[in-house]
Design an enzyme around this catalytic site. Structure first.
Site, PDB file in Angstrom:
ATOM      1  N   HIS A  38       6.200   2.274 -10.586  1.00 58.77           N
ATOM      2  CA  HIS A  38       5.552   3.731 -11.047  1.00 58.77           C
ATOM      3  C   HIS A  38       6.695   4.003 -11.938  1.00 58.77           C
ATOM      4  CE1 HIS A  38       4.007   2.919  -6.685  1.00 58.77           C
ATOM      5  NE2 HIS A  38       2.673   2.904  -7.573  1.00 58.77           N
ATOM      6  N   LYS A  98       0.262  -5.665 -13.456  1.00 64.63           N
ATOM      7  CA  LYS A  98       0.417  -6.204 -12.015  1.00 64.63           C
ATOM      8  C   LYS A  98      -0.979  -6.377 -11.482  1.00 64.63           C
ATOM      9  CE  LYS A  98       2.221  -6.386  -7.334  1.00 64.63           C
ATOM     10  NZ  LYS A  98       1.279  -5.698  -6.811  1.00 64.63           N
ATOM     11  N   MET A 100      -1.159   5.777  -6.113  1.00 64.92           N
ATOM     12  CA  MET A 100      -1.424   5.929  -4.378  1.00 64.92           C
ATOM     13  C   MET A 100      -0.008   6.249  -3.829  1.00 64.92           C
ATOM     14  SD  MET A 100      -4.765   3.616  -3.384  1.00 64.92           S
ATOM     15  CE  MET A 100      -3.666   2.023  -3.128  1.00 64.92           C
ATOM     16  N   ARG A 143       3.258  -2.074  -0.834  1.00 64.30           N
ATOM     17  CA  ARG A 143       3.003  -2.852   0.261  1.00 64.30           C
ATOM     18  C   ARG A 143       4.037  -3.738   0.623  1.00 64.30           C
ATOM     19  NH1 ARG A 143      -2.666  -2.759  -1.722  1.00 64.30           N
ATOM     20  NH2 ARG A 143      -3.952  -1.958  -0.136  1.00 64.30           N
ATOM     21  N   HIS A 191       7.814   3.505  -6.412  1.00 67.27           N
ATOM     22  CA  HIS A 191       8.942   2.771  -6.708  1.00 67.27           C
ATOM     23  C   HIS A 191       9.091   2.551  -8.269  1.00 67.27           C
ATOM     24  CE1 HIS A 191       5.755  -0.246  -7.853  1.00 67.27           C
ATOM     25  NE2 HIS A 191       5.182  -0.099  -6.760  1.00 67.27           N
TER      26      HIS A 191
HETATM   27  P1  AMP Z   1      -0.729   1.814  -6.866  1.00 73.09           P
HETATM   28  O1  AMP Z   1       0.171   3.265  -6.640  1.00 73.09           O
HETATM   29  O2  AMP Z   1      -0.209   0.510  -6.234  1.00 73.09           O
HETATM   30  O3  AMP Z   1      -2.008   2.297  -7.056  1.00 73.09           O
HETATM   31  O4  AMP Z   1      -0.220   1.897  -8.400  1.00 73.09           O
HETATM   32  C1  AMP Z   1      -0.193   2.612  -9.473  1.00 73.09           C
HETATM   33  C2  AMP Z   1       0.268   1.924 -10.649  1.00 73.09           C
HETATM   34  O5  AMP Z   1       1.324   1.401 -10.643  1.00 73.09           O
HETATM   35  C3  AMP Z   1      -1.127   0.984 -11.016  1.00 73.09           C
HETATM   36  O6  AMP Z   1      -1.246   1.195 -12.613  1.00 73.09           O
HETATM   37  C4  AMP Z   1      -0.276  -0.359 -10.744  1.00 73.09           C
HETATM   38  O7  AMP Z   1      -0.760  -1.255 -11.458  1.00 73.09           O
HETATM   39  C5  AMP Z   1       1.283   0.146 -11.237  1.00 73.09           C
HETATM   40  N1  AMP Z   1       2.058  -0.740 -10.625  1.00 73.09           N
HETATM   41  C6  AMP Z   1       2.196  -1.227  -9.296  1.00 73.09           C
HETATM   42  N2  AMP Z   1       3.181  -2.034  -9.074  1.00 73.09           N
HETATM   43  C7  AMP Z   1       3.970  -2.230 -10.289  1.00 73.09           C
HETATM   44  C8  AMP Z   1       5.147  -2.856 -10.729  1.00 73.09           C
HETATM   45  N3  AMP Z   1       5.891  -3.927  -9.950  1.00 73.09           N
HETATM   46  N4  AMP Z   1       5.234  -2.839 -12.159  1.00 73.09           N
HETATM   47  C9  AMP Z   1       4.615  -2.265 -13.090  1.00 73.09           C
HETATM   48  N5  AMP Z   1       3.531  -1.106 -12.561  1.00 73.09           N
HETATM   49  C10 AMP Z   1       3.136  -1.347 -11.463  1.00 73.09           C
END
Ligand code: AMP
Length: 273
Positions: A34, A146, A27, A184, A31
């Site tokens: 990702h 996570k 999304m 977040r 960081h």
């Molecule tokens: P999001 O952008 O929050 O939807 O996350 C995209 C992907 O990154 C998802 O598969 C999350 O589980 C993964 N992700 C988010 N935070 C972390 C983290 N701290 N370490 C590893 N993967 C992460």
């Protein structure tokens, strides 16, 4: 790096690639967590596709959809520097039409823990992931541990729908002091940032208890609640990999999860044992 905004542009971009495709759905507000997914995809595939889409159907009314951090320019740079071949950056109209068919999360596993706090959330997640998988047609897709319940449900969807895709689970990347990286975290002010450490501290305490031989999930969750106490805790749970409650930790088949509100920010974290 090719930036594709429509389904047609994505199709054309994918045509320029050959060999296996590794996919990282996100999304945005990227960081290092990702980036670890992108790096793994880079190592294990011929082409890497990343999507950035803040999916409205997985946000409940009153959640942070409108203020979810959006960092287009920085995200494009990070993808470019990480060796991404195709960045898919669709808008809502590209992804959704009117009165559509949707994927429903399973009745039990989709409505406990995160699904109990956010009913309907996983319907939105599974629906958008199904769309993205069909658009990108990857061989391997990388997800973070996570979001453990999301990972479990997507793995189940791939099995239940006989999809020919390998889901690759990736370790949670943390700050030096233990805070799990999350888009977040930018919502946290300095004192909340300090309070947020209670999540990883509680999980660390749980891990220590297990290492000392205490496998009782009641005792572990009690000890974790004591550490989390000043926060508004949504749940502390200890489950097996199928997300069933257990009374004793079984090494190799246990996940300890926590969700809590820090100020106005909802944070989740977990450890896999
Ligand atoms: P999001 O952008 O929050 O939807 O996350 C995209 C992907 O990154 C998802 O598969 C999350 O589980 C993964 N992700 C988010 N935070 C972390 C983290 N701290 N370490 C590893 N993967 C992460």
């Amino acid at each position: 790096m090719i930036i594709a905004r429509s389904h047609q542009e994505l199709r054309e971009a994918l045509h320029t690639q050959s060999g296996s495709v590794g996919f990282v759905p996100t999304m945005g507000a990227l960081h290092i967590g990702h980036r670890s997914l992108i790096e793994a995809a880079r190592k294990e595939n011929d082409s890497v596709v990343v999507s950035i889409f803040v999916n409205p159907t997985q946000f409940l009314p009153g959640e942070d959809l409108s203020k979810y951090p959006r960092k287009e320019e920085a995200d494009f740079k990070i993808c470019e520097l990480s060796g991404v071949d195709v960045l898919f950056y669709p808008d809502v109209q590209t992804m959704y039409g009117d009165d559509e068919v949707r994927i429903c999360a399973p009745d039990v596993r989709g409505y406990i823990l995160e699904g109990a706090s956010r009913p309907g959330h996983f319907d939105g997640v599974l629906t958008v992931v199904m769309k993205l998988f069909n658009m990108v047609r990857p061989q391997r897709v990388y997800f973070g541990k996570k979001d453990a319940q999301q990972l479990a449900l997507i793995t189940q969807m791939v099995e239940n729908f006989f999809m020919n895709i390998v889901i690759v689970p990736m370790e949670t990347v943390r700050e030096k002091d233990g805070l799990a990286l999350s888009s977040r975290n930018v919502y946290l002010n300095p004192s909340e940032r300090q309070e947020a450490l209670k999540l990883s501290s509680a999980l660390k305490r749980g891990t220590e208890m297990v290492m000392q031989g205490n496998l009782s999930t009641v005792e572990i969750t009690d000890a974790m609640h004591k550490i989390l106490a000043p926060l508004e805790v949504e749940y502390v749970a200890i489950v097996n990999r199928r997300f069933e409650s257990i009374s004793k930790v079984k090494i190799g088949d246990t996940i300890v999860l926590v969700a809590a509100q820090v100020g106005t920010t909802r944070l989740i974290d977990n450890v896999w044992m």
